[in-house]
Enzyme design. Structure first.
Site, PDB file in Angstrom:
ATOM      1  CB  CYS A 114      -0.930  -0.019   1.213  1.00 41.28           C
ATOM      2  SG  CYS A 114      -2.132   1.330   1.244  1.00 41.28           S
ATOM      3  CB  CYS A 203      -2.148   6.550   6.239  1.00 41.30           C
ATOM      4  SG  CYS A 203      -1.367   6.996   4.685  1.00 41.30           S
ATOM      5  CB  CYS A 206      -1.019   2.965   9.058  1.00 37.01           C
ATOM      6  SG  CYS A 206      -1.690   2.004   7.696  1.00 37.01           S
ATOM      7  CB  CYS A 231       6.316   4.189   4.471  1.00 35.37           C
ATOM      8  SG  CYS A 231       7.163   5.763   4.265  1.00 35.37           S
TER       9      CYS A 231
END
Length: 241
Positions: A114, A203, A206, A231
């Site tokens: 993602c 985000c 998360c 990330c």
């Protein structure tokens, strides 16, 4: 700029004040920008506009940010009178992921796929057109992945044979306390979520508040191992791990 030059520059900038590192970065590169997402990045913007008022700033809009984060982007734009370029994911790639796996696949198979679509791909597109970028990374943000990063480096994650990208990390040796001392002293805009227990903010699905005495990254991807809490924006941090 050659690897030898980078080594000499790193020797020159090692353990220097963030303003010294920023000034040198902006002196060496015209085609340079600050990546903006968190409190550290706004501190860098606050310092940079005093050196170069037209400093270029960009931010990644993953489509899953907190409303407070979107408000911060607008606050920063107005407070400093600067343009903030907001980058979006590739719509087709994102549509394919959501269609195949839904909106919360990261809880089952990890966040990297993602993040790769929502963060890394748009960042890669942006960095392909820059000679250097400035980040708010600090060593103490992660004991597992950020201990060996230097003040300046060739960005091996986003450089290509045809395009060498240089990365500056001016706040490398600052602590969280130093960042917040600066924010208070200079009245720097910050995300409202910091007042509600959030320290490291990504985000919405998360990120969660941390408990007293928990490390600041404990609220990011809390269902995964600590060594995986990157990330992909700073993939070179975890080389060899």
């Amino acid at each position: 700029m050659t690897d030898f030059d980078i080594q000499a520059l790193q020797t020159e900038l090692r353990n220097k004040n963030p303003r010294v590192i920023l000034r040198k970065a902006l002196e060496l590169f015209d085609n340079i920008a600050i990546s903006f997402s968190g409190a550290e990045d706004v501190v860098l913007i606050d310092m940079a506009v005093k050196i170069r008022p037209d400093i270029r700033v960009f931010s990644l809009d993953t489509g899953r940010l907190h409303p407070e984060t979107y408000r911060l982007i607008e606050k920063v734009r107005k407070h400093y009178g600067i343009a903030v370029e907001v980058l979006s994911p590739d719509r087709e790639l994102l549509d394919e992921l959501v269609k195949a796996k839904g909106l919360f696949s990261f809880y089952e198979d990890g966040h990297h796929e993602c993040c790769g679509i929502r963060k890394v791909e748009p960042l890669k597109r942006k960095l392909a057109h820059l000679d250097a970028w400035i980040t708010g990374q600090r060593k103490d943000q992660s004991l597992d992945t950020r201990q060996n990063i230097p003040e300046v480096q060739i960005d091996t994650a986003f450089s290509t044979p045809a395009h060498t990208l240089v990365k500056f990390n001016p706040l490398l040796n600052w602590t969280s306390a130093q960042v917040w001392d600066y924010i208070e002293a200079y009245q720097v805009p910050f995300n409202e979520l910091h007042q509600r227990g959030y320290i490291s903010i990504g985000c919405e699905p998360c990120t969660r508040p941390v408990l007293p005495n928990q490390h600041e990254r404990a609220g990011r991807w809390w269902w995964e191992d600590a060594a995986k809490k990157e990330c992909g924006l700073h993939a070179s941090n975890v080389e060899g791990k």
